[in-house]
Design a protein around this motif. Structure first.
Motif, short mmCIF file in Angstrom:
data_model
loop_
_atom_site.label_atom_id
_atom_site.label_comp_id
_atom_site.label_asym_id
_atom_site.label_seq_id
_atom_site.Cartn_x
_atom_site.Cartn_y
_atom_site.Cartn_z
N GLN A 180 -11.68 -6.47 4.53
CA GLN A 180 -10.42 -6.68 3.81
C GLN A 180 -9.23 -6.55 4.75
O GLN A 180 -9.23 -5.72 5.66
N THR A 181 -8.22 -7.38 4.55
CA THR A 181 -6.98 -7.30 5.32
C THR A 181 -5.80 -7.21 4.35
O THR A 181 -5.95 -7.44 3.15
N THR B 48 0.86 -1.17 0.00
CA THR B 48 0.00 0.00 0.00
C THR B 48 0.89 1.22 0.00
O THR B 48 1.82 1.30 0.79
N GLY C 236 -7.39 3.30 -3.02
CA GLY C 236 -8.79 3.28 -2.66
C GLY C 236 -9.01 2.86 -1.22
O GLY C 236 -8.13 2.28 -0.57
N ASP C 237 -10.19 3.19 -0.71
CA ASP C 237 -10.53 2.80 0.65
C ASP C 237 -10.63 1.28 0.74
O ASP C 237 -11.14 0.62 -0.17
N PRO C 238 -10.15 0.69 1.84
CA PRO C 238 -10.28 -0.76 2.02
C PRO C 238 -11.74 -1.19 2.02
O PRO C 238 -12.62 -0.48 2.51
N GLU C 239 -11.99 -2.36 1.47
CA GLU C 239 -13.33 -2.92 1.49
C GLU C 239 -13.64 -3.48 2.87
O GLU C 239 -12.72 -3.86 3.61
N PRO C 240 -14.92 -3.55 3.25
CA PRO C 240 -15.28 -4.14 4.55
C PRO C 240 -14.72 -5.56 4.68
O PRO C 240 -14.88 -6.38 3.79
N GLU D 289 -5.49 -4.73 9.57
CA GLU D 289 -6.86 -4.26 9.38
C GLU D 289 -6.88 -2.77 9.05
O GLU D 289 -5.96 -2.03 9.41
N PRO D 290 -7.93 -2.32 8.38
CA PRO D 290 -8.04 -0.88 8.10
C PRO D 290 -8.09 -0.08 9.39
O PRO D 290 -8.76 -0.46 10.36
#
Length: 322
Positions: free
Chosen positions: A265-266, A3, A259-263, A232-233
């Motif tokens: 997502q790790t 990232t 982009g913002d992490p998806e629910p 984790e986000p």
């Protein structure tokens, strides 16, 4: 999974030392000095004059870009100002840390634009780079006062940063003041460190900082020798970095790009940043990461080498000064 984030540090200035005692371990503030301390100006609309019950607040620099133009070294910018800080005065004294952000008329700001999932990020660090804390106070919208439970773990001179975007402001602001806390002083001298251990996790950083040039830094998180792939986000990203230049504590608050992490997502074990430092010198890095719902902070220290066009001797502190 990598990232990416971009890190640009620009800053010069002077951090006020704690009674001139930073060169002597275990120094004690004279009782007469402590007795003379007061808590600064009364907090607007808070209804209290805290006087000697408040930690001493010291102005850092001026109130606008013309005074410094550097992140985290001014108490005011773009027509906004950080009030005096109301906080406990002694080590181990439980209480609250409270303050306001005020506009050009002196009125407290009550509405903000959310950035990285919070309306305000509060960073507190001692002048020697130790005792780092990153918290998110609560806002009383009736008075415009921010507050959070607070207790000082060690004496010294502290920089308090409010990273915030008032509603209607064109960009985020990093306002700061210096707070003095009485007690026995045990200063530290930051030394280069590419690895840190926290709660069973090991965080290492690879890459070199070169003044004036883009440099890639990659942080790797492991536990018991195994890569951690369950990052984790946190605040809308998988890694959060605060970087301060040793000697003046010039500040930058950065997050991973993309982009913002998806629910659910790790990521991991690597978090990468593109760093550009303005001068050679020592830089203090504080990496926040979250695993199993708990946020931990790794503290690392890197030296930036002179670039092809090194800055002059007045451009900032250098490692050899320590």
């Amino acid at each position: 999974m990598k990232t990416w984030a971009r890190l640009s540090l620009y800053g010069l200035g002077i951090v006020l030392t704690f009674g001139g005692a930073y060169g002597v371990a275990g120094a004690v503030v004279p009782e007469s000095t402590v007795d003379s301390w007061t808590g600064g100006d009364e907090m607007d609309e808070h209804g209290q004059d805290h006087g000697a019950e408040s930690a001493v607040t010291t102005e850092t620099t001026g109130t606008g870009p013309a005074d410094s133009g550097l992140a985290g070294l001014a108490l005011g910018a773009a027509g906004y100002e950080l009030s005096s800080i109301d906080a406990p005065t002694q080590v181990g004294e439980a209480g609250e840390l409270r303050f306001q952000v005020r506009d050009t008329s002196g009125a407290p700001v009550r509405q903000y634009t959310t950035a990285h999932e919070k309306d305000l990020h509060l960073i507190v660090v001692r002048a020697d780079g130790s005792q780092f804390r990153h918290v998110h106070p609560e806002l009383d919208e009736t008075t415009g006062t921010w507050s959070t439970p607070w207790e000082w773990a060690a004496a010294g001179s502290y920089r308090v940063y409010a990273d915030v975007t008032p509603a209607g402001a064109e960009e985020s602001l990093t306002l700061s003041r210096t707070v003095q806390v009485a007690g026995d002083l045990d200063p530290v001298v930051p030394q280069p460190a590419r690895s840190d251990q926290v709660d069973g996790f090991t965080v290492t950083v690879d890459g070199e900082l070169v003044a004036g040039e883009a440099s890639e830094l990659t942080f790797t998180v492991t536990r018991d020798g195994e890569p951690v792939v369950a990052l984790e986000p946190y605040l809308g990203a998988f890694g959060h970095l605060v970087a301060l230049r040793d000697g003046d504590l010039a500040y930058l608050h950065v997050h991973a790009e993309g982009g913002d992490p998806e629910p659910g997502q790790t990521a991991g074990p690597e978090i990468a940043f593109a760093a550009q430092t303005p001068t050679a010198g020592r830089y203090l890095l504080y990496l926040d990461f979250q695993v199993d719902g708990q946020v931990r902070t790794a503290e690392l220290v890197l030296d930036a080498a002179p670039g092809a066009d090194p800055a002059g001797p007045e451009s900032g502190p250098h490692p050899e000064e320590h």
